[in-house]
Structure formats: C-alpha cells, structure tokens
Design an enzyme around this catalytic site. Structure first.
Site, PDB file in Angstrom:
ATOM      1  N   GLY A  84       0.828  -1.205   0.000  1.00  0.00           N
ATOM      2  CA  GLY A  84       0.000   0.000   0.000  1.00  0.00           C
ATOM      3  C   GLY A  84       0.857   1.248   0.000  1.00  0.00           C
ATOM      4  O   GLY A  84       1.973   1.250   0.525  1.00  0.00           O
ATOM      5  N   ARG A  91       1.141   7.036  -7.570  1.00  0.00           N
ATOM      6  CA  ARG A  91       1.526   7.333  -8.971  1.00  0.00           C
ATOM      7  C   ARG A  91       2.781   8.196  -9.075  1.00  0.00           C
ATOM      8  O   ARG A  91       2.872   9.081  -9.890  1.00  0.00           O
ATOM      9  CB  ARG A  91       0.377   7.997  -9.752  1.00  0.00           C
ATOM     10  N   LEU A  95       5.434   2.384  -5.311  1.00  0.00           N
ATOM     11  CA  LEU A  95       5.265   0.928  -5.386  1.00  0.00           C
ATOM     12  C   LEU A  95       6.367   0.303  -6.244  1.00  0.00           C
ATOM     13  O   LEU A  95       6.921  -0.737  -5.892  1.00  0.00           O
ATOM     14  CB  LEU A  95       3.892   0.576  -5.984  1.00  0.00           C
ATOM     15  N   THR A  96       6.690   0.938  -7.355  1.00  0.00           N
ATOM     16  CA  THR A  96       7.723   0.385  -8.251  1.00  0.00           C
ATOM     17  C   THR A  96       9.042   0.200  -7.489  1.00  0.00           C
ATOM     18  O   THR A  96       9.693  -0.837  -7.603  1.00  0.00           O
ATOM     19  CB  THR A  96       7.916   1.319  -9.463  1.00  0.00           C
ATOM     20  N   TYR A 124       0.069  -5.965 -10.949  1.00  0.00           N
ATOM     21  CA  TYR A 124       1.297  -6.734 -10.708  1.00  0.00           C
ATOM     22  C   TYR A 124       1.955  -7.369 -11.930  1.00  0.00           C
ATOM     23  O   TYR A 124       3.081  -7.864 -11.820  1.00  0.00           O
ATOM     24  CB  TYR A 124       1.034  -7.795  -9.637  1.00  0.00           C
ATOM     25  N   PHE A 405      -4.283 -14.118   2.645  1.00  0.00           N
ATOM     26  CA  PHE A 405      -3.050 -13.526   3.177  1.00  0.00           C
ATOM     27  C   PHE A 405      -2.771 -12.229   2.459  1.00  0.00           C
ATOM     28  O   PHE A 405      -3.442 -11.913   1.496  1.00  0.00           O
ATOM     29  CB  PHE A 405      -1.853 -14.491   3.031  1.00  0.00           C
TER      30      PHE A 405
END
Ligand SMILES: CC(C)(COP(=O)(O)OP(=O)(O)OC[C@H]1O[C@@H](n2cnc3c(N)ncnc32)[C@H](O)[C@@H]1OP(=O)(O)O)[C@@H](O)C(=O)NCCC(=O)NCCS
Length: 405
Positions: A84, A91, A95-96, A124, A405
C-alpha cells in the site's frame, strides 16, 4: 517530485507501516487491544517501507512459507501479504521502488517463487506476476438445495467455540495437507490475523469441523449476514463462507450438508472456491448452485526460473524449448528445455517465447499454452510445440490457494 527512501523497516516502525497499509485499503484504524493480539502477524522481517524523512508513505510486506506445485513438491515462497502507498503519494513510483527492493531481496535469499492476492488485476503484471490460479464465487439457494443421494455420507459435524477453534484448526489444516497446486502452508504468525482475530475479539465467525472415520478431516468458518428488513421481514440470513477445507469428498459433502441444513437461512455464499470443485453436481438440481463470478485468486512470480521449472512435475510429451524474458530479474532471461524429466537451461533455438508473468500463468496449470498463445501472450515459433506444452504443463486438479493472506 516526491523524494523517498526505501529500506527494511525496524521493530518500532511496524505499527506505523501497518497503518499505512490499512488506510490504503480503506480499513478502520486497528485499536490497541486488537493490535496487541494480531501485531504478531506483522513482524518487521522482510518488510520494505518507503519513507519521507521519518514518515512512512508506503509498504511492501512478505512472509516466507511453502506452496505446493504440480507434481506434488512443496517449494519455499515469499507470500506478499501487504502492499500500500499513502493516498497522497500514489503514482510517483513508490510501489515500483518497493517491488524492486522486495524482488531483489527474495531473489538474493534464494526463494524460487513469490505470490500474492491482488486488490486489482492491473497492478502486478509489470512486476512479473501472472494470474496463476482462479477462484469461483458460488451461491447455493436454501431451502431448495439438496445433496444428491449418491454424494458420500460419512461422519458428523460439530460446532467449536472460538477458543477451541483457535487451538484445533491449525492442526486440522496441517492434517488436510497441501493437496492442490497453489495451496500454502500457514505459518504460526499467519493465524492471529488470518483466523483468530475474526473469532475471538470480533466473534464474527462460526466454526464447524467434520469428523470422519479417521478423525477430524475438514472445517468451515463462516459468518452469518442478516437480511431481514422492514420490507422483507421473512428473508433468511446468508451464510458467508470464509474458509472451507476438506481432506476428501466425504468431508466436503459433510460440510456442505451441514451448511445447507442451518435454519433461517436463504443462501450460502462462498467466495474463491476451486474452479473444479464439483458443488453443482453434488446437488439434486445443479441450478440451485450458481457461479456468480470467476476471478483471479493467486498471482505467481517465478523468481528463480530455472529452479522453479526444475521443481515441478510434467506430463508425458516430447520436450519444448521456451525462451523467457524477465525485465526485473535479467538473469532469468534465456532458454529452458522443459520435458517429462524436468527442466534445464539450454542454448537451443526456442519453440515458444514468453515473458515471465506468462510463465507464472502457465506454471500451476491454470491456463493452457494454447489459450495463452491465442491471447497473444506466447509467441509460437513451432506450432507443434504448443500441443506438447499443453500436454506437459496440464494438471488434473485445478490450482487453488485457499488462504487469505
Ligand atoms: C496500488 C498502489 C500500491 C500503487 O502504488 P503507486 O506508488 O501509485 O504505484 P507506482 O507509482 O509505482 O505505479 C507504477 C505503475 O503502475 C500503475 N498503477 C499503479 N497502481 C495502479 C492501479 N491501481 N491500477 C492500474 N495501474 C496502476 C501506475 O500507473 C504506474 O504505471 P506507469 O509506470 O505506466 O506510469 C497504490 O495505488 C495503493 O496503495 N492502492 C490502494 C491499496 C492497494 O490496492 N494495494 C494493493 C493491495 S494488493
């Protein structure tokens, strides 16, 4: 532009990073007493955080466990259980950066696979994960639905109190075993957040176990959702199945027979069941079980392609040469010969060319090579090799994960 660091979190940062995850998923803030029970399921190990100064703005968490692969072997895997980014920092590549750090660490530690459940299927693939096992959502109508007379009957069902369930269910799950590709071991740290918190502090779920001739061989955890209102005062409740595992057909039938026998219920709803679970044909009238949807369940990433390909079993067919391209873990890129005796690197010309996310889709047997080629995910250099790849990778049992999970 956002400037942030990505690093492993410390013990002291567990709660703050959990809050980032929880809020990104629109969860309620976890109260102190709940955290004191389930915080053990959020250890610092293998958690990458993104930080602006001291403030956590993103998290990518995983824990180590094992997953069954076709052919019966069980392999080490990183189970990615929390991703998260704070809503005001999305953006911008957070995350990358987190996924790059996590993947590098998983590869460095020698785990051949990583896996996750995705909140959205578009996230993903770019990191090499493929949709590797589907799950279906079924709804069985009550009181009309009846099990067919030839469905096996053996054993009985009994309800467990929450404290009893917390003690007994982990051993029942272990006893049932990882009998489908994609099923995973549930480490000790998974239970407090994955199971106990719904039972003990929230008292949200009811647990029932099935006992057959050899002892307890199945369990179901479900919540009861009331549907009665002023406009529909006679409407029965819906039993919403959260977790259902059975060692064999008799236990599966026994648990469903029980669910369909509960009074004042108009339907039983079960999400993410195995796509080949024969529930509809267990009923006298299969229209009483509707498949509401079939969705992506488990996403798989081959982290060490050679080791992962070598570890699974294949059916009999002439070998194929597959060229794999991996943008994040370049050492995986290359050709592999896959045959009934296993898989190894080769310098031979490829018959089929694909990216590592597509290999994840093929690996557990969910998708055929032909279907993936039709969808443009496999470049076919030798059409005869496609049929051989179908034979080699096919599994009799559909893959399924079956663990939240
Ligand atoms: C999903 C989430 C983690 C993405 O984080 P992020 O920091 O915004 O991602 P990035 O900036 O690194 O984006 C990388 C790429 O993925 C794309 N992307 C990211 N999230 C996406 C989404 N939800 N849907 C579609 N594309 C997405 C971006 O557009 C970007 O594409 P580009 O490289 O072509 O520009 C973040 O939006 C989030 O926390 N969402 C809510 C919680 C959640 O869904 N978590 C996942 C649980 S499995």
């Amino acid at each position: 532009m956002t400037v942030f660091d990505v690093r492993l979190i410390t013990e002291e940062e567990r709660r703050a990073t959990f809050d980032v995850l929880n809020r990104s998923l629109h969860g309620k803030r976890v109260a102190d007493d709940l955290w004191s029970r389930m915080g053990v399921s959020w250890p610092a190990a293998h958690k990458f955080g993104a930080f602006e100064g001291d403030a956590a703005i993103g998290i990518a968490s995983s824990f180590d466990t094992e997953v069954a692969v076709p052919g019966g072997r069980v392999l080490p895997v990183a189970a990615v259980d929390g991703v998260g980014v704070r809503a005001d920092r999305t953006r911008r590549g957070v995350l990358t950066a987190l996924m790059a750090a996590q993947l590098a660490e998983v590869a460095e530690r020698g785990l051949p696979l990583a896996m996750l459940h995705a909140s959205e299927p578009t996230i993903y693939g770019r990191f090499g994960y493929g949709s590797a096992a589907l799950g279906k959502t079924v709804r069985v109508s009550r009181p009309a639905a009846r099990l067919h007379e030839r469905v096996p009957v053996a054993g009985e069902v009994r309800l467990l109190g929450p404290e009893e369930a917390v003690k007994e269910i982990p051993a029942v799950y272990r006893r049932i075993g990882l009998h489908r590709p994609g099923m995973m071991a549930r480490p000790e740290a998974w239970w407090p957040a994955g199971h106990e918190r719904h039972l003990v502090p929230e008292e949200r779920y009811t647990v029932a176990v099935h006992s057959g001739p050899d002892g307890v061989d199945g369990f179901v955890t479900y919540e009861t959702i009331g549907r009665r209102s002023l406009d529909s005062p006679d409407e029965g409740a819906v039993l919403n199945v959260y977790d259902l595992h059975a060692a064999g057909p008799a236990a599966l039938a026994g648990l469903w027979r029980f669910l369909l026998s509960v009074d004042l219920v108009s339907a039983v709803h079960a999400r993410h069941r195995p796509v080949d679970e024969p529930l509809a044909v267990m009923l006298t009238d299969h229209r009483h079980a509707s498949t509401l949807s079939v969705e992506d369940d488990l996403w798989l990433r081959l982290v060490d392609v050679e080791a992962a390909l070598a570890a699974r079993g294949y059916r009999a067919a002439e070998p194929v040469v597959v060229a794999v391209a991996d943008r994040q873990l370049a050492s995986n890129s290359g050709q592999y010969e896959v045959g009934p005796d296993g898989a190894r690197r080769t310098s031979a010309e490829p018959d089929l060319v694909l990216e590592v996310d597509t290999l994840g889709m093929l690996y557990l047997g969910q998708w055929s090579a032909t279907a993936l080629a039709q969808a443009g995910r496999i470049e076919v250099r030798d059409p005869a090799a496609l049929t051989r790849a179908d034979e080699l990778f096919t599994t009799v049992t559909a893959p399924w994960n079956g663990t939240h999970f």
